[in-house]
Enzyme design. Structure first.
Site, PDB file in Angstrom:
ATOM      1  N   LYS B  76       1.036  -0.813  -0.239  1.00 61.48           N
ATOM      2  CA  LYS B  76      -0.131  -0.501   0.485  1.00 61.48           C
ATOM      3  C   LYS B  76       0.586   1.007  -0.195  1.00 61.48           C
ATOM      4  O   LYS B  76       1.812   1.409   0.831  1.00 61.48           O
ATOM      5  CB  LYS B  76      -0.308   0.300   1.692  1.00 61.48           C
ATOM      6  CG  LYS B  76      -2.108   0.640   1.670  1.00 61.48           C
ATOM      7  CD  LYS B  76      -2.856   1.083   2.275  1.00 61.48           C
ATOM      8  CE  LYS B  76      -4.128   2.384   2.620  1.00 61.48           C
ATOM      9  NZ  LYS B  76      -4.774   2.010   3.436  1.00 61.48           N
ATOM     10  N   SER B 151      -9.642   1.871   2.616  1.00 59.76           N
ATOM     11  CA  SER B 151      -9.581   2.847   1.735  1.00 59.76           C
ATOM     12  C   SER B 151      -8.448   1.814   1.349  1.00 59.76           C
ATOM     13  O   SER B 151      -7.801   2.663   0.224  1.00 59.76           O
ATOM     14  CB  SER B 151      -8.445   3.680   2.890  1.00 59.76           C
ATOM     15  OG  SER B 151      -7.327   2.912   3.754  1.00 59.76           O
ATOM     16  N   SER B 175     -10.343   0.015   6.251  1.00 56.00           N
ATOM     17  CA  SER B 175      -9.601   0.480   5.499  1.00 56.00           C
ATOM     18  C   SER B 175      -9.332  -1.143   4.778  1.00 56.00           C
ATOM     19  O   SER B 175      -8.528  -1.879   3.625  1.00 56.00           O
ATOM     20  CB  SER B 175      -8.846   0.785   5.369  1.00 56.00           C
ATOM     21  OG  SER B 175      -9.663   2.243   5.772  1.00 56.00           O
TER      22      SER B 175
END
Lengths: 95, 484
Positions: B76, B151, B175
């Protein structure tokens, strides 16, 4: 609780956020909606409840006051928009 | 090769069936072929990946390989990666080359895992649909007109589309779990403090926690084993060694006490999701688990409390982005205040600005007690609900998300509606508990996630319960059309 345009401008200034004047009505509406939504918190009596700052009730861990990091100023400053002689440059603040 | 799990790939590498370099090329080729549609990567680090793969191959040949050595993963774009752009999905950091590695990055590197790139995400991890990214939305591999969740949407989509076997995410209010559910994969948010936050760009420091995505619980267990552990560089890292996450995976779950919160099955829950979750619970009954109803009476206060605590902490954390030391700087500032205001105004997107303003308001003089203090008190009530429940049951289960993946644009104009898509995940962050989402069927051809919530540091129990379920179901092996 509905926020007026003036209040949105004040909050944006406190946060040093430049916002487009055309966007203020949208922000006022969205922020008011969010604040109205969090009003639900007032439906519960929290008198005498200790605020929870850390889920595991941990306290700040301390370490000996000694240098543990190497000097990497040049490496870190390579990301800076403007530097000179190891200093970060900003617009003039003192006349 | 791209259909194999981490465990299978690890065995193939050790037996010399293929090299890490070949495996890494396979992943890079799939990204080149398929990611134009998905947009799950912000940066692909091809050269670095091939170099790391060759080093992993040498390590495997010399017999020094661990289970992750030579395994490609997607990272990420919230984790700092030395010498590689780390954008956090924001224009603010579009030009930011991280000068050091996050602890998670370093631990995965040390394990010999091969990063192939940095994944797309909601800007500064603020979003539930991946639509707030400066780099454009990520599409769901199951239906390109729907969102992957957020997210950590890019990391979830990349695993679901078989671009990589595993990836990393962060979870502040859901998330990891919500995108895992919406993309039909397995994801775990560890106990607060289990995985180091050092070098992970901060959103809400008392809630943020990193964790892995994979297709199976077994692969998640191996990733967690590498990521978890005490780190003196994170002041909230827990001083206790990680548990053995793989050793107990096969234990029988006969007699496991599962609690179903009545509040998680009420109004607002999609009927297709309800049906899939109930079918999953039937599987657990067949495995010998005992299911009882429990109550988490303050559940409806979790999202409101979160939207005070998280913005308050975000407004403080994001004050560092001032256009002076790193990140975006506005052109030709008139004075210092103009530099701050325009750099932040132009560098941040609308959702980030909304949250900074909410947080600034909640923390401003005269409002602190009414908002932040009140929310922190409610947070304790939410934690106490869970503690009472864990006196009765071992694991709490329910839906991860109230619906399957929603359509692009469906909720993006209305922040409060978007916030409610995390209604079942947010309380877990407020309490700091570990939580997982595992694939549990489909509704209208879209994946449904089952959420598992454990007591503090009981990640191994969650993984055991998840693994046993995956031994008798094959939802986690389903492949989205076009990505076979």
């Amino acid at each position: 609780m509905a926020l007026e345009a003036q209040e949105v401008e004040r909050i944006a200034h406190l946060a040093r956020l430049g916002i487009d004047p055309d966007d203020i009505p949208d922000y006022a509406r969205n922020l008011s909606d969010i604040l109205a939504f969090v009003e639900l918190l007032n439906s519960v009596d929290t008198c005498g409840v200790e605020p929870l700052a850390h889920p595991l009730e941990a306290v700040q861990r301390l370490r000996p006051d000694v240098v543990t990091e190497a000097d990497e100023r040049e490496n870190f400053q390579s990301n800076a928009p403007l530097t000179e002689a190891g200093l970060y440059l900003v617009p003039k603040v003192i006349e | 090769m791209h259909h194999k799990t981490l465990v299978e790939l690890s065995a193939g590498l050790r037996q010399g069936e293929y090299s890490s370099e070949e495996l890494t090329r396979t992943c890079l080729d799939r990204v080149a072929l398929l990611d134009k549609q998905l947009n799950s990567f912000i940066t692909v680090t091809e050269e670095l990946a091939l170099q790391a793969a060759r080093e992993a191959d040498a390590r495997i040949r010399s017999g020094e390989a661990g289970p992750l050595t030579g395994i490609p993963y997607a990272h990420k774009d919230i984790f700092c990666t030395r010498g590689v752009k780390t954008s956090c999905g924001s224009r603010m950091l579009d030009n930011f080359i991280a000068p050091y590695d996050a602890t998670v990055t370093q631990r995965l590197n040390d394990a010999g895992a091969v990063m192939i790139g940095k994944t797309n995400m909601d800007e500064f991890a603020m979003g539930s649909s991946n639509e707030t990214s400066f780099y454009g939305l990520v599409t769901n591999p199951w239906d390109s007109e729907t969102v992957p969740g957020g997210s950590s949407g890019g990391s979830a989509a990349a695993v679901a589309a078989r671009l990589v076997p595993v990836s990393t995410g962060t979870d502040t209010g859901g998330s990891i779990r919500q995108p895992a559910a919406l993309c039909g994969i397995t994801g775990l948010k560890p106990t607060y403090g289990r995985v180091s936050r050092y070098g992970m760009i901060a959103f809400a420091s008392s809630l943020d926690q990193a964790g892995p995505f994979a297709r199976t619980a077994e692969d998640v267990a191996l990733m967690l084993g590498a990521m978890a552990g005490f780190d003196p560089r994170d002041s909230t890292s827990v001083e206790r060694p990680p548990d053995d996450y793989t050793g107990g995976l096969n234990k029988s779950i006969k007699g496991l006490k599962i609690g179903l919160p009545e509040q998680y099955f009420g109004e607002g829950l999609d009927s297709g999701v309800t049906a899939a979750v109930e079918a999953a619970l039937d599987e657990y009954r067949k495995l010998g688990a005992v299911i009882t109803e429990i109550s988490l009476p303050n559940s409806q206060l979790a999202v409101p409390a979160y939207y005070v605590v998280a913005p308050a902490e975000c407004s403080s954390n994001l004050s560092r982005f001032d256009g002076v030391r790193f990140g975006y700087r506005a052109e030709v500032p008139a004075d210092l205040e103009d530099l701050y205001k325009r750099s932040r105004g132009e560098g941040f997107g609308a959702e980030v600005k909304r949250r900074i303003m909410i947080g600034t308001y909640a923390l401003s003089a005269g409002y602190y007690d009414a908002y932040y203090l009140k929310a922190q008190q409610v947070r304790r009530l939410i934690r106490e609900d869970f503690m009472r429940a864990f006196e009765q049951v071992d694991v709490i289960m329910g839906p991860t998300s109230p619906s399957a993946a929603f359509r692009v644009g469906e909720k993006s104009d209305d922040p409060v509606t978007m916030y409610l898509s995390d209604i079942y995940t947010i309380a877990v962050n407020l309490a700091g508990l570990p939580g997982m989402s595992i694939p549990a069927g489909f509704t209208a051809d879209m994946p449904v996630g089952l959420q598992l919530i454990g007591n503090y540091f009981e990640e191994a129990h969650l993984l055991n319960a998840a693994h046993r379920y995956q031994q008798v179901t094959d939802w986690h092996n389903r492949v989205p059309q076009g990505y076979e």
